[in-house]
Design an enzyme around this catalytic site. Structure first.
Site, PDB file in Angstrom:
ATOM      1  N   CYS A  42      -4.210   0.338   5.921  1.00 57.93           N
ATOM      2  CA  CYS A  42      -3.720  -1.042   5.958  1.00 57.93           C
ATOM      3  C   CYS A  42      -3.421  -1.505   7.382  1.00 57.93           C
ATOM      4  O   CYS A  42      -3.347  -2.709   7.637  1.00 57.93           O
ATOM      5  CB  CYS A  42      -2.492  -1.196   5.063  1.00 57.93           C
ATOM      6  SG  CYS A  42      -1.182  -0.011   5.368  1.00 57.93           S
ATOM      7  N   HIS A  43      -3.303  -0.562   8.324  1.00 55.77           N
ATOM      8  CA  HIS A  43      -3.082  -0.943   9.725  1.00 55.77           C
ATOM      9  C   HIS A  43      -4.306  -1.626  10.332  1.00 55.77           C
ATOM     10  O   HIS A  43      -4.200  -2.262  11.374  1.00 55.77           O
ATOM     11  CB  HIS A  43      -2.681   0.288  10.560  1.00 55.77           C
ATOM     12  CG  HIS A  43      -3.715   1.369  10.598  1.00 55.77           C
ATOM     13  ND1 HIS A  43      -3.848   2.299   9.584  1.00 55.77           N
ATOM     14  CD2 HIS A  43      -4.667   1.672  11.511  1.00 55.77           C
ATOM     15  CE1 HIS A  43      -4.833   3.132   9.874  1.00 55.77           C
ATOM     16  NE2 HIS A  43      -5.351   2.768  11.055  1.00 55.77           N
ATOM     17  N   ASN A  70       0.846  -1.189   0.000  1.00 52.43           N
ATOM     18  CA  ASN A  70       0.000   0.000   0.000  1.00 52.43           C
ATOM     19  C   ASN A  70       0.889   1.249   0.000  1.00 52.43           C
ATOM     20  O   ASN A  70       1.671   1.457   0.924  1.00 52.43           O
ATOM     21  CB  ASN A  70      -0.894  -0.025   1.249  1.00 52.43           C
ATOM     22  CG  ASN A  70      -1.667   1.253   1.464  1.00 52.43           C
ATOM     23  OD1 ASN A  70      -1.832   2.068   0.565  1.00 52.43           O
ATOM     24  ND2 ASN A  70      -2.139   1.425   2.683  1.00 52.43           N
ATOM     25  N   GLU A 101      -7.277   4.597  17.385  1.00 52.60           N
ATOM     26  CA  GLU A 101      -8.613   4.572  16.782  1.00 52.60           C
ATOM     27  C   GLU A 101      -9.657   3.975  17.712  1.00 52.60           C
ATOM     28  O   GLU A 101     -10.835   4.317  17.615  1.00 52.60           O
ATOM     29  CB  GLU A 101      -8.577   3.803  15.451  1.00 52.60           C
ATOM     30  CG  GLU A 101      -7.849   4.562  14.366  1.00 52.60           C
ATOM     31  CD  GLU A 101      -7.979   3.932  12.989  1.00 52.60           C
ATOM     32  OE1 GLU A 101      -8.655   2.888  12.851  1.00 52.60           O
ATOM     33  OE2 GLU A 101      -7.411   4.497  12.044  1.00 52.60           O
TER      34      GLU A 101
END
Length: 172
Positions: free
Chosen positions: A134-135, A126, A161
């Site tokens: 992508c994490h 990515n 997050e």
């Protein structure tokens, strides 16, 4: 004699809670976001000339994201890769903020249930980390498997997050 058209590329470096981020634009459109020490980071000389002008909105949205005010990016992107890679990256942006998906789940969404390994390889390539999240991809058991920016950053981004970052030690 004809010459090949040249592609205009610019870059700038911005600070983040996860270390410096190198932003790259191709023809004025974001085409790269790379962390220091990132696996598959292209050579610096391919980033083009230093110029912060194409990155105003990108920087504004990144700042809002890191401040906890933005959960979904709205930026034009120029993602260069194979059709399969671009399909994986398109699925990544569908993973909601604060959630994760497994490589196998992404393979299922793509209609290729046996392709979890190929999904992992595409995920690792990515070119626009964080913005193309992508994490948010984990192993089948929920384990933190692989991340081009390092597992420590992946863990911190996921904790951020989920609102549990204070439980994760700062590494940068």
């Amino acid at each position: 004699m004809t010459t090949a058209p040249t592609t205009t590329r610019q870059h700038t470096v911005v600070d983040s809670p996860y270390g410096p981020l190198t932003l790259v634009a191709t023809e004025g459109v974001l085409s790269g976001l790379y962390m220091t020490g990132q696996r598959h980071r292209p050579p610096e000389e391919t980033f083009g000339v230093p110029d912060p002008r194409p990155f105003g909105e990108t920087t504004r949205q990144l700042d809002a994201y890191f401040a906890g005010e933005l959960t979904e990016f709205d930026l034009p992107l120029r993602l260069e890769g194979t059709p399969f890679q671009r399909g994986v990256w398109a699925e990544l942006v569908r993973i909601p903020f604060g959630e994760t998906r497994s490589y196998g789940e992404l393979a299922e969404y793509l209609g290729k249930p046996g392709a979890s390994r190929a999904v992992g390889l595409a995920n690792g390539r990515n070119p626009v980390g964080i913005i193309v999240p992508c994490h948010r991809v984990v192993g089948a058991s929920g384990s933190l498997t692989g991340y081009g920016g390092g597992l420590d950053r992946k863990q911190r981004l996921l904790a951020f997050e989920r609102g549990t970052e204070s439980e994760t030690p700062a590494l940068f």
